[in-house]
Design an enzyme around this catalytic site. Sequence first.
Site, PDB file in Angstrom:
ATOM      1  N   SER A 142     -73.131  37.582 -43.329  1.00  8.46           N
ATOM      2  CA  SER A 142     -72.714  36.361 -44.029  1.00  8.46           C
ATOM      3  C   SER A 142     -71.206  36.412 -44.210  1.00  8.46           C
ATOM      4  O   SER A 142     -70.619  37.509 -44.309  1.00  8.46           O
ATOM      5  CB  SER A 142     -73.363  36.296 -45.415  1.00  8.46           C
ATOM      6  N   TYR A 155     -76.068  39.845 -53.280  1.00  9.26           N
ATOM      7  CA  TYR A 155     -76.193  39.319 -51.902  1.00  9.26           C
ATOM      8  C   TYR A 155     -74.974  39.702 -51.076  1.00  9.26           C
ATOM      9  O   TYR A 155     -75.099  40.189 -49.947  1.00  9.26           O
ATOM     10  CB  TYR A 155     -76.349  37.800 -51.974  1.00  9.26           C
ATOM     11  N   ALA A 156     -73.772  39.506 -51.642  1.00  6.78           N
ATOM     12  CA  ALA A 156     -72.544  39.839 -50.903  1.00  6.78           C
ATOM     13  C   ALA A 156     -72.496  41.335 -50.612  1.00  6.78           C
ATOM     14  O   ALA A 156     -72.083  41.760 -49.521  1.00  6.78           O
ATOM     15  CB  ALA A 156     -71.315  39.408 -51.702  1.00  6.78           C
ATOM     16  N   ALA A 157     -72.943  42.152 -51.575  1.00 10.11           N
ATOM     17  CA  ALA A 157     -72.960  43.606 -51.365  1.00 10.11           C
ATOM     18  C   ALA A 157     -73.904  43.973 -50.224  1.00 10.11           C
ATOM     19  O   ALA A 157     -73.580  44.799 -49.367  1.00 10.11           O
ATOM     20  CB  ALA A 157     -73.371  44.310 -52.656  1.00 10.11           C
TER      21      ALA A 157
HETATM   22  N1  LIG Z   1     -77.658  29.223 -44.749  1.00 12.87           N
HETATM   23  C1  LIG Z   1     -76.486  29.804 -44.977  1.00 12.87           C
HETATM   24  O1  LIG Z   1     -75.525  29.165 -45.452  1.00 12.87           O
HETATM   25  C2  LIG Z   1     -76.290  31.254 -44.651  1.00 12.87           C
HETATM   26  C3  LIG Z   1     -74.968  31.753 -44.710  1.00 12.87           C
HETATM   27  C4  LIG Z   1     -74.759  33.086 -44.396  1.00 12.87           C
HETATM   28  C5  LIG Z   1     -75.821  33.894 -44.024  1.00 12.87           C
HETATM   29  N2  LIG Z   1     -77.083  33.392 -43.983  1.00 12.87           N
HETATM   30  C6  LIG Z   1     -78.165  34.301 -43.581  1.00 12.87           C
HETATM   31  O2  LIG Z   1     -78.849  33.745 -42.491  1.00 12.87           O
HETATM   32  C7  LIG Z   1     -80.202  34.227 -42.505  1.00 12.87           C
HETATM   33  C8  LIG Z   1     -81.147  33.051 -42.416  1.00 12.87           C
HETATM   34  O3  LIG Z   1     -80.940  32.242 -43.571  1.00 12.87           O
HETATM   35  P1  LIG Z   1     -81.354  30.702 -43.615  1.00 12.87           P
HETATM   36  O4  LIG Z   1     -80.243  29.956 -44.248  1.00 12.87           O
HETATM   37  O5  LIG Z   1     -81.886  30.266 -42.297  1.00 12.87           O
HETATM   38  O6  LIG Z   1     -82.515  30.785 -44.720  1.00 12.87           O
HETATM   39  P2  LIG Z   1     -84.007  30.232 -44.732  1.00 12.87           P
HETATM   40  O7  LIG Z   1     -84.477  30.435 -46.110  1.00 12.87           O
HETATM   41  O8  LIG Z   1     -84.059  28.874 -44.137  1.00 12.87           O
HETATM   42  O9  LIG Z   1     -84.761  31.242 -43.742  1.00 12.87           O
HETATM   43  C9  LIG Z   1     -84.999  32.583 -44.096  1.00 12.87           C
HETATM   44  C10 LIG Z   1     -86.320  33.030 -43.490  1.00 12.87           C
HETATM   45  O10 LIG Z   1     -86.539  34.398 -43.870  1.00 12.87           O
HETATM   46  C11 LIG Z   1     -87.897  34.520 -44.275  1.00 12.87           C
HETATM   47  N3  LIG Z   1     -88.067  35.598 -45.247  1.00 12.87           N
HETATM   48  C12 LIG Z   1     -87.636  35.618 -46.529  1.00 12.87           C
HETATM   49  N4  LIG Z   1     -88.069  36.716 -47.148  1.00 12.87           N
HETATM   50  C13 LIG Z   1     -88.788  37.423 -46.231  1.00 12.87           C
HETATM   51  C14 LIG Z   1     -89.490  38.643 -46.269  1.00 12.87           C
HETATM   52  N5  LIG Z   1     -89.608  39.364 -47.411  1.00 12.87           N
HETATM   53  N6  LIG Z   1     -90.105  39.083 -45.153  1.00 12.87           N
HETATM   54  C15 LIG Z   1     -90.025  38.366 -44.006  1.00 12.87           C
HETATM   55  N7  LIG Z   1     -89.403  37.182 -43.906  1.00 12.87           N
HETATM   56  C16 LIG Z   1     -88.784  36.717 -45.016  1.00 12.87           C
HETATM   57  C17 LIG Z   1     -88.229  33.178 -44.916  1.00 12.87           C
HETATM   58  O11 LIG Z   1     -89.631  32.952 -44.993  1.00 12.87           O
HETATM   59  C18 LIG Z   1     -87.503  32.211 -44.005  1.00 12.87           C
HETATM   60  O12 LIG Z   1     -88.308  31.782 -42.937  1.00 12.87           O
HETATM   61  C19 LIG Z   1     -80.352  35.054 -43.789  1.00 12.87           C
HETATM   62  O13 LIG Z   1     -80.178  36.427 -43.496  1.00 12.87           O
HETATM   63  C20 LIG Z   1     -79.202  34.538 -44.642  1.00 12.87           C
HETATM   64  O14 LIG Z   1     -78.793  35.482 -45.608  1.00 12.87           O
HETATM   65  C21 LIG Z   1     -77.331  32.095 -44.278  1.00 12.87           C
END
Ligand SMILES: NC(=O)c1ccc[n+]([C@@H]2O[C@H](COP(=O)([O-])OP(=O)(O)OC[C@H]3O[C@@H](n4cnc5c(N)ncnc54)[C@H](O)[C@@H]3O)[C@@H](O)[C@H]2O)c1
Length: 250
Positions: A142, A155-157
């Site tokens: 991220s 989260y950032a950590a």
């Molecule tokens: N959306 C943003 O702005 C953003 C920014 C930076 C990083 N990210 C990272 O991108 C990745 C995807 O995020 P997103 O925005 O698509 O979120 P999202 O919530 O749409 O998707 C996350 C997915 O992970 C699954 N998940 C959650 N906990 C789980 C677990 N315990 N076991 C298995 N699966 C699990 C959820 O069911 C979901 O399908 C994450 O790692 C998030 O931290 C997102």
Amino acid sequence: MVLNESRELDFTGRRVLVTGAGSGIGLAIAENFSAHGGDLIVADIEIDRLKIKAEGLGPNVSVYQYDQSDASSIEKLAASVGPVDIFCNNAGINHVGPFLEQSPEIIQKIITIDLIGPILLARYIGEAMVKRGTGVIVNTASQLAFHGAATRAAYAAAKAGIVQFTKSVAAEWAPYGVRVVALAPGRTFTPMTAPLLATDEQRSEGLKHIPVGRYGNPDEMAKLAMMLASDMASYVIGETLIADGGYVLL
Ligand SMILES: NC(=O)c1ccc[n+]([C@@H]2O[C@H](COP(=O)([O-])OP(=O)(O)OC[C@H]3O[C@@H](n4cnc5c(N)ncnc54)[C@H](O)[C@@H]3O)[C@@H](O)[C@H]2O)c1
């Protein structure tokens, strides 16, 4: 040799594992690899939603449920999926709030799912890649890994940990033909961020920090994950590519 996009981005016959594939960025990654010939292996905790989404991912898709907070579930997933050529280590959670209002349980949950879970997954999937002498892992970090943010401490950590994990294991596994890299999305419209960007006020406040003047979309992140996994990035090892629209802390 000149760039031949149709060849470089042809994943025909490549087995691509995407975690968190039922939603947001993970779903977009799975869709993009599928559109470029990859054989998808998708995994998520929300199995019913994943099964519905997987219907659009081609005839060879395999669907798995697992829980990234549970080490035995992770080990079981890794033992079940068979050989993996490309692993997009993407599933994650977020929890927003002042640090002193985050309970120890929430803090542990964030670190477990966003840091320990992806490391264990990479440990198992990467071990098989090292044995086969080939493979690419694209971890999802991220932008917050680089500058942190109030109300996002744990989260950032966790995401900063992913960046350093990526570098370290990339150095260990490069001699075995396994490339490890990461993608650091900026603020991207997904179900994870929708509640944080629900009102006009929230959206316009956030945009003050993003020079391009808009939020990212999952498809943009997916295309970068695909590029990083492709031979176009064959000399990229241990790096985290930041895609944040030029985010600045103004
Ligand atoms: N959306 C943003 O702005 C953003 C920014 C930076 C990083 N990210 C990272 O991108 C990745 C995807 O995020 P997103 O925005 O698509 O979120 P999202 O919530 O749409 O998707 C996350 C997915 O992970 C699954 N998940 C959650 N906990 C789980 C677990 N315990 N076991 C298995 N699966 C699990 C959820 O069911 C979901 O399908 C994450 O790692 C998030 O931290 C997102």
